[in-house]
Design a protein around this motif. Sequence first.
Motif, short mmCIF file in Angstrom:
data_model
loop_
_atom_site.label_atom_id
_atom_site.label_comp_id
_atom_site.label_asym_id
_atom_site.label_seq_id
_atom_site.Cartn_x
_atom_site.Cartn_y
_atom_site.Cartn_z
N GLY A 42 2.14 16.87 1.92
CA GLY A 42 1.81 16.17 0.69
C GLY A 42 2.19 16.93 -0.56
N THR A 171 8.87 6.07 1.70
CA THR A 171 7.91 5.29 2.46
C THR A 171 8.52 4.88 3.79
OG1 THR A 171 6.44 3.37 2.41
CG2 THR A 171 8.62 3.09 1.45
N ASP A 348 -0.55 -1.50 3.08
CA ASP A 348 -1.34 -0.27 3.10
C ASP A 348 -0.87 0.57 1.92
OD1 ASP A 348 -2.32 2.30 3.50
OD2 ASP A 348 -2.21 2.16 5.68
N GLU A 349 -1.79 0.94 1.04
CA GLU A 349 -1.41 1.66 -0.18
C GLU A 349 -0.71 2.98 0.12
OE1 GLU A 349 -3.31 2.58 -4.57
OE2 GLU A 349 -4.60 2.01 -2.91
N THR A 350 -1.02 3.60 1.26
CA THR A 350 -0.36 4.84 1.62
C THR A 350 1.08 4.59 2.06
OG1 THR A 350 -1.15 4.71 3.93
CG2 THR A 350 -2.53 5.88 2.33
N LYS A 351 1.37 3.38 2.54
CA LYS A 351 2.73 3.04 2.93
C LYS A 351 3.57 2.57 1.74
CE LYS A 351 2.20 1.62 7.78
NZ LYS A 351 2.40 0.51 8.73
N PRO A 353 3.59 3.04 -2.00
CA PRO A 353 3.09 3.68 -3.22
C PRO A 353 3.63 3.02 -4.48
CG PRO A 353 4.89 4.95 -2.29
CD PRO A 353 4.62 3.83 -1.33
N TRP A 357 3.28 -1.23 -4.02
CA TRP A 357 1.94 -1.68 -3.67
C TRP A 357 1.50 -2.80 -4.62
CZ3 TRP A 357 -1.50 -2.22 -0.14
CH2 TRP A 357 -2.84 -2.42 -0.44
#
Length: 371
Positions: A42, A171, A348-351, A353, A357
Amino acid sequence: MKYIGIILLHALIFLSGCRAHDHGSYWMAISSNKINWEPMRGITLSYMEMLIKAQPYDNLLLDSIYEMVESKDTLRINFYYHGTGEVDKRFVLHYVPVSKAKYEQAVGELKSRRHELLKSMVSWDASALDLNTTRPPYLADRTAMDLINPMQLALELTQTFDKTKVVYESTIVSKNDSLQRFRTLGIQYPSFSNKIAAQVGMTSFNHLELYMDAGSINQGMAMSQEKMSKVAMQELFVKITSQFPSAKMKAFGLPKRYNYREFSGIHSNIAVTWYDRNKVITLVVEGIPDTLFDREVDNNIALSDQETPVEISKVFSHYLALIDQAKVRLFVMHKDFDELMNRKENRDETKLPGQLWEYVTSWKYLYELND
């Protein structure tokens, strides 16, 4: 040339309170790791990558240097990085020596390349709304973007203000059992700046993002402007509508009539989508004025159950005329990319960004998100 971080050891040791060699030494960073060799992830990984690229070295980027070990052919700098969520906050940067000539050559080449890159940062003409249009040179790859603002990550972490923001995100999304990787490259100027990232006709945007697949082929673009005038919004809507006269249209957030007396009111955001042969164009107006939102419906102007392109254009134009200023986003997506982004498994917000999103969630009705 792939640019790498090179430090002047004399300045480093002076700033950290140690005695320097009288003649000074030149080094270049080659790697970084945690003291315990656990993997970095990260923002911690991004921060360490930025430190390696930092040119010239700035000791303010490090929370605390607690040890430096120099030998004939290596330099190791041990420091604490409190930005990580891990218990062990010890990290190390590894350097190898270079000659003064190589150092000065690298600095000169880096400055020259950055100068040429900054000269190329003119407004990008996106009027054709064509995904095959050649990308601006400053959005060619991540290395180019780092040259625009190599210290952005450090400035963000230390809460230091910067005027220009570069966007680089990746992503991985899925379709059935297949995984696909995409990248986002973008530039964002502050709202008070006169700089323009992209233009569509006479309409200007201060934020531009391009989405590309693993083969660096453009799959979509997003443009936004924090404050757009009524006239600019109207011109943009007319241009897109005339550019795609046979496209199917769909509206979001506009008032709708169910019978003579029953209406659903206007939403806080309104949007229109055009479905062309191979691409999907979405124009979004965010932040409807409170006076209009409270009114819900103006002069009984609302969509019917038919929602024909002519009706959508009429109703959308009517409400645009009642909005003096708003934030506007414009998305142009390849048809297959749009379908992939909107698959339920990828919501999915993590997928997805950033604006991706927003693209798949903010201008959809609940029944659409549950499909």
